[in-house]
Write an enzyme that holds these catalytic residues in place. Structure first.
Site, mmCIF file in Angstrom:
data_model
loop_
_atom_site.group_PDB
_atom_site.id
_atom_site.type_symbol
_atom_site.label_atom_id
_atom_site.label_comp_id
_atom_site.label_asym_id
_atom_site.label_seq_id
_atom_site.Cartn_x
_atom_site.Cartn_y
_atom_site.Cartn_z
ATOM 1 N N CYS A 141 0.824 -1.207 0.000
ATOM 2 C CA CYS A 141 0.000 0.000 0.000
ATOM 3 C C CYS A 141 0.868 1.272 0.000
ATOM 4 O O CYS A 141 1.490 1.553 -1.009
ATOM 5 C CB CYS A 141 -0.970 -0.073 1.159
ATOM 6 S SG CYS A 141 -2.483 0.770 0.770
ATOM 7 N N HIS B 152 -3.279 -5.102 1.812
ATOM 8 C CA HIS B 152 -2.566 -5.330 3.078
ATOM 9 C C HIS B 152 -2.488 -6.814 3.437
ATOM 10 O O HIS B 152 -3.359 -7.313 4.170
ATOM 11 C CB HIS B 152 -3.296 -4.598 4.214
ATOM 12 C CG HIS B 152 -3.071 -3.133 4.230
ATOM 13 N ND1 HIS B 152 -2.134 -2.525 5.025
ATOM 14 C CD2 HIS B 152 -3.654 -2.148 3.525
ATOM 15 C CE1 HIS B 152 -2.155 -1.224 4.829
ATOM 16 N NE2 HIS B 152 -3.076 -0.965 3.921
ATOM 17 N N GLU C 32 -0.666 -8.242 5.537
ATOM 18 C CA GLU C 32 -0.388 -8.462 6.970
ATOM 19 C C GLU C 32 -1.675 -8.502 7.787
ATOM 20 O O GLU C 32 -1.646 -8.856 8.959
ATOM 21 C CB GLU C 32 0.580 -7.389 7.497
ATOM 22 C CG GLU C 32 -0.018 -6.013 7.760
ATOM 23 C CD GLU C 32 -0.310 -5.188 6.505
ATOM 24 O OE1 GLU C 32 -0.168 -5.708 5.384
ATOM 25 O OE2 GLU C 32 -0.695 -4.025 6.666
HETATM 26 N N1 GLN Z 1 -3.731 6.363 1.226
HETATM 27 C C1 GLN Z 1 -2.415 6.090 1.721
HETATM 28 C C2 GLN Z 1 -1.372 6.961 1.030
HETATM 29 O O1 GLN Z 1 -1.625 7.630 0.123
HETATM 30 C C3 GLN Z 1 -2.076 4.622 1.562
HETATM 31 C C4 GLN Z 1 -3.052 3.800 2.325
HETATM 32 C C5 GLN Z 1 -2.484 2.567 2.941
HETATM 33 O O2 GLN Z 1 -1.293 2.338 3.034
HETATM 34 N N2 GLN Z 1 -3.390 1.761 3.454
HETATM 35 O O3 GLN Z 1 -0.269 6.991 1.408
#
Ligand code: GLN
Length: 229
Positions: A88, A207, A209
């Protein structure tokens, strides 16, 4: 012993610790998790790295005082063959490490492209990456924190062992820009590409994890072993 660095920048770090411990048990490889808070804690003895999810802007700011991100990027420059798992916000940092630096994965990414926090969702992801199976059948007890709290099994589908689909947890997730992808697709959500592999760098917009399926953490450990042997 295999040393795996975990960037303690912000966001979902402790769940990665948990997942790594389980994955290490599942593949029967002992690991030491090196929690990275400042760049001086990064040394060449780390065989693999996790860049967790969170908020990439906050991560960039939080890392400034101890230059953690700069240290991590130098480590990746010096050890391009060592495996990295970016989840992410971690995937955002791999794709866009900052103005002066070239990307670590050949794909552009659009932040928050699924919408706001409320639009976070869970959906079945199709994974085409070959990941190590696990030999151990006994389940490692989940660790308790200093308050004796047991971590949540966060994903509803996490406990299912439907091998065909991976329980994808998308939290204010970014999206890869399809036309820009110049590396290998390893995970899809219907027609959407949600996981890519570039060399030994794995970037996921979800994610892993937050589920009980630790195949990506097993991949990291086994690849880390291969990259040093
Ligand atoms: N929206 C976050 C960002 O732009 C990322 C979201 C996440 O890691 N769950 O950094």
């Amino acid at each position: 012993m295999l040393r795996i660095g975990l960037a303690m920048l912000q966001g979902a770090r402790h769940e990665h610790v948990e997942a790594l411990l389980h994955a290490s048990h599942e593949v029967g490889v002992e690991i030491e998790i090196v929690e990275l808070r400042k760049s001086s804690e990064i040394d060449s003895g780390i065989s693999a790295l996790i860049l967790p999810g969170g908020e990439s802007t906050a991560m960039r700011k939080a890392s400034q005082s101890e230059s953690l991100l700069d240290g991590i990027f130098s480590w990746m420059d010096n050890h391009p063959e060592r495996p990295v798992l970016g989840t992410c916000a971690g995937a955002i940092l791999l794709s866009n490490p900052g103005e002066e630096k070239s990307p670590y994965i050949s794909v552009d990414i659009s932040r928050n492209a699924w919408g706001r926090q409320r639009q976070s969702f869970e959906a079945p992801v199709n994974v085409s990456l070959q990941t190590p199976d696990y030999s151990s059948t006994d389940e490692l007890q989940l660790q308790r924190d200093k308050f004796n709290h047991k971590p949540l099994n966060i994903s509803h589908e996490a406990a299912s062992t439907n091998l065909e689909f991976y329980p994808g947890v998308f939290i204010r997730a970014p999206r890869f820009i399809t036309e820009s992808i110049k590396c290998t697709t390893i995970a899809t959500l219907e027609d959407e590409i949600v996981g890519v592999l570039d060399g030994n760098k794995l970037a996921l917009t979800f994610h892993p994890e937050l589920t009980l399926d630790r195949r990506f953490h097993r991949w990291l450990i086994v690849n880390a072993m291969n990259s040093i042997s």
